[in-house]
Write a protein that holds these residues in place. Structure first.
Motif, mmCIF file in Angstrom:
data_model
loop_
_atom_site.group_PDB
_atom_site.id
_atom_site.type_symbol
_atom_site.label_atom_id
_atom_site.label_comp_id
_atom_site.label_asym_id
_atom_site.label_seq_id
_atom_site.Cartn_x
_atom_site.Cartn_y
_atom_site.Cartn_z
ATOM 1 N N ALA A 50 0.838 -1.205 0.000
ATOM 2 C CA ALA A 50 0.000 0.000 0.000
ATOM 3 C C ALA A 50 0.873 1.255 0.000
ATOM 4 C CB ALA A 50 -0.929 -0.005 1.216
ATOM 5 N N GLY A 51 1.934 1.237 0.790
ATOM 6 C CA GLY A 51 2.845 2.375 0.830
ATOM 7 C C GLY A 51 3.540 2.605 -0.499
ATOM 8 N N ALA A 52 3.934 1.529 -1.162
ATOM 9 C CA ALA A 52 4.586 1.652 -2.473
ATOM 10 C C ALA A 52 3.608 2.201 -3.505
ATOM 11 C CB ALA A 52 5.130 0.303 -2.930
ATOM 12 N N ALA A 53 2.358 1.752 -3.446
ATOM 13 C CA ALA A 53 1.356 2.243 -4.391
ATOM 14 C C ALA A 53 1.064 3.727 -4.161
ATOM 15 C CB ALA A 53 0.071 1.423 -4.270
ATOM 16 N N VAL A 54 0.826 4.099 -2.912
ATOM 17 C CA VAL A 54 0.525 5.497 -2.602
ATOM 18 C C VAL A 54 1.727 6.387 -2.897
ATOM 19 C CG1 VAL A 54 0.018 7.088 -0.693
ATOM 20 C CG2 VAL A 54 -1.275 4.969 -0.923
ATOM 21 N N GLY A 55 2.910 5.926 -2.513
ATOM 22 C CA GLY A 55 4.120 6.722 -2.740
ATOM 23 C C GLY A 55 4.411 6.940 -4.211
ATOM 24 N N SER A 56 4.279 5.894 -5.023
ATOM 25 C CA SER A 56 4.559 6.053 -6.456
ATOM 26 C C SER A 56 3.510 6.936 -7.122
ATOM 27 C CB SER A 56 4.654 4.697 -7.146
ATOM 28 O OG SER A 56 3.450 3.987 -7.015
ATOM 29 N N LEU A 57 2.255 6.834 -6.689
ATOM 30 C CA LEU A 57 1.213 7.698 -7.252
ATOM 31 C C LEU A 57 1.443 9.151 -6.841
ATOM 32 C CD1 LEU A 57 -1.311 7.707 -8.992
ATOM 33 C CD2 LEU A 57 -2.656 7.391 -6.914
ATOM 34 N N ALA A 58 1.833 9.371 -5.588
ATOM 35 C CA ALA A 58 2.108 10.731 -5.123
ATOM 36 C C ALA A 58 3.302 11.334 -5.870
ATOM 37 C CB ALA A 58 2.376 10.731 -3.620
ATOM 38 N N LEU A 59 4.339 10.531 -6.103
ATOM 39 C CA LEU A 59 5.493 11.021 -6.857
ATOM 40 C C LEU A 59 5.129 11.316 -8.313
ATOM 41 C CD1 LEU A 59 8.381 8.806 -5.473
ATOM 42 C CD2 LEU A 59 8.075 11.264 -5.177
ATOM 43 N N ALA A 60 4.260 10.494 -8.899
ATOM 44 C CA ALA A 60 3.817 10.758 -10.273
ATOM 45 C C ALA A 60 3.016 12.054 -10.336
ATOM 46 C CB ALA A 60 2.992 9.580 -10.790
ATOM 47 N N ALA A 61 2.152 12.289 -9.342
ATOM 48 C CA ALA A 61 1.382 13.530 -9.302
ATOM 49 C C ALA A 61 2.304 14.735 -9.119
ATOM 50 C CB ALA A 61 0.343 13.467 -8.186
ATOM 51 N N ALA A 62 3.290 14.609 -8.248
ATOM 52 C CA ALA A 62 4.249 15.699 -8.049
ATOM 53 C C ALA A 62 5.041 15.955 -9.334
ATOM 54 C CB ALA A 62 5.197 15.367 -6.898
ATOM 55 N N GLY A 63 5.401 14.909 -10.031
ATOM 56 C CA GLY A 63 6.099 15.061 -11.303
ATOM 57 C C GLY A 63 5.232 15.751 -12.343
ATOM 58 N N ALA A 64 3.935 15.441 -12.348
ATOM 59 C CA ALA A 64 3.018 16.098 -13.282
ATOM 60 C C ALA A 64 2.901 17.583 -12.967
ATOM 61 C CB ALA A 64 1.647 15.423 -13.223
ATOM 62 N N VAL A 65 2.922 17.939 -11.687
ATOM 63 C CA VAL A 65 2.877 19.356 -11.302
ATOM 64 C C VAL A 65 4.143 20.064 -11.775
ATOM 65 C CG1 VAL A 65 2.926 20.917 -9.306
ATOM 66 C CG2 VAL A 65 1.303 19.025 -9.373
ATOM 67 N N VAL A 66 5.282 19.425 -11.612
ATOM 68 C CA VAL A 66 6.543 20.024 -12.078
ATOM 69 C C VAL A 66 6.523 20.198 -13.590
ATOM 70 C CG1 VAL A 66 9.022 19.593 -12.306
ATOM 71 C CG2 VAL A 66 7.907 19.234 -10.116
ATOM 72 N N LEU A 67 6.015 19.212 -14.308
ATOM 73 C CA LEU A 67 5.917 19.332 -15.760
ATOM 74 C C LEU A 67 4.938 20.439 -16.163
ATOM 75 C CD1 LEU A 67 5.995 15.634 -17.002
ATOM 76 C CD2 LEU A 67 7.794 17.351 -17.118
ATOM 77 N N ARG A 68 3.901 20.612 -15.382
ATOM 78 C CA ARG A 68 2.948 21.699 -15.658
ATOM 79 C C ARG A 68 3.633 23.053 -15.501
ATOM 80 N NH1 ARG A 68 -0.413 24.039 -18.594
ATOM 81 N NH2 ARG A 68 -1.788 25.476 -17.544
ATOM 82 N N PHE A 69 4.468 23.209 -14.474
ATOM 83 C CA PHE A 69 5.217 24.455 -14.306
ATOM 84 C C PHE A 69 6.155 24.688 -15.490
ATOM 85 C CE2 PHE A 69 4.732 24.086 -9.466
ATOM 86 C CZ PHE A 69 3.624 24.929 -9.469
ATOM 87 N N ALA A 70 6.777 23.621 -15.954
ATOM 88 C CA ALA A 70 7.670 23.747 -17.109
ATOM 89 C C ALA A 70 6.887 24.167 -18.349
ATOM 90 C CB ALA A 70 8.389 22.430 -17.360
ATOM 91 N N PHE A 71 5.711 23.606 -18.521
ATOM 92 C CA PHE A 71 4.885 23.966 -19.674
ATOM 93 C C PHE A 71 4.415 25.409 -19.567
ATOM 94 C CE2 PHE A 71 1.017 23.923 -22.293
ATOM 95 C CZ PHE A 71 1.565 23.442 -23.466
ATOM 96 N N GLN A 72 4.097 25.860 -18.360
ATOM 97 C CA GLN A 72 3.724 27.268 -18.171
ATOM 98 C C GLN A 72 4.894 28.183 -18.516
ATOM 99 O OE1 GLN A 72 2.318 27.451 -14.120
ATOM 100 N NE2 GLN A 72 0.180 27.166 -14.735
ATOM 101 N N GLY A 73 6.101 27.744 -18.233
ATOM 102 C CA GLY A 73 7.279 28.520 -18.614
ATOM 103 C C GLY A 73 7.383 28.655 -20.123
ATOM 104 N N LEU A 74 7.036 27.597 -20.837
ATOM 105 C CA LEU A 74 7.029 27.678 -22.297
ATOM 106 C C LEU A 74 5.943 28.638 -22.791
ATOM 107 C CD1 LEU A 74 7.554 23.951 -23.355
ATOM 108 C CD2 LEU A 74 9.185 25.826 -23.546
#
Length: 184
Positions: A50-74
């Motif tokens: 359960a921890g691995a599932a929640v942690g990997s999903l949370a990291l994927a969501a955080a990565g998507a937020v970072v990519l969104r910031f990068a796209f806003q920079g573009l």
């Protein structure tokens, strides 16, 4: 630590253990974050999954937020829609390829010859598609410990090989019965 002082390597995956008394058979290979709890599903295996599932999903969501910031920079840089489409398509393709490569790694071990130049050339792809890799880890954690099926099959095969070798060596070979000379 000098070059002369090297630690002995651990047992080979699915190989024979040499740990101490009682260790004569194959030892299971450890899985990251799970150790050997996958063998008997003990030691907090369910919580780890359960921890691995929640942690990997949370990291994927955080990565998507970072990519969104990068796209806003573009968008702020006003590079145009063509570059925006290329960036989104590039991340989507790399994420899909990283998902597939990670998923395949859970199912089967890469061939020994496949490691090397092809592996180093795809590191950039895996880095760009990190969200796909994290999502593969999340999806696999819902079913089992990532890679558990492969490790279980390898461990079972190693145990079977060990039992066959051990079974073939039973008895005292010096105590073989002499051949009878009835036919002469």
């Amino acid at each position: 630590m000098s070059d002369e002082q090297t630690s002995s390597p651990g047992p080979e995956p699915g190989g024979l253990g040499h740990g101490g008394p009682g260790h004569g058979g194959p030892e299971p290979e450890e899985i990251r974050f799970f150790g050997t709890t996958w063998v008997h599903h003990d030691g907090g295996y369910g919580l780890r999954r359960a921890g691995a599932a929640v942690g990997s999903l949370a990291l994927a969501a955080a990565g998507a937020v970072v990519l969104r910031f990068a796209f806003q920079g573009l968008e702020i840089a006003a590079v145009g829609p063509f570059v925006g489409i290329l960036v989104v398509a590039g991340f989507a393709v790399c994420s899909a390829l990283a998902f597939r490569r990670t998923w395949d790694g859970f199912v089967r071990r890469p061939a020994p010859g496949a490691r090397g130049a092809a592996d180093t050339s795809s590191q950039g792809l895996m880095l760009i598609g990190f969200i796909g890799s994290l999502l593969a880890y999340f999806c696999r954690s819902l079913v089992e410990a990532p890679g558990e099926k492969r490790y279980r099959a390898e461990y079972a095969a190693a145990r079977e090989r060990h039992e066959r070798r051990r079974g073939a060596r039973t008895g005292n070979p010096a105590a073989k019965k002499p051949r009878s000379k009835k036919g002469r």
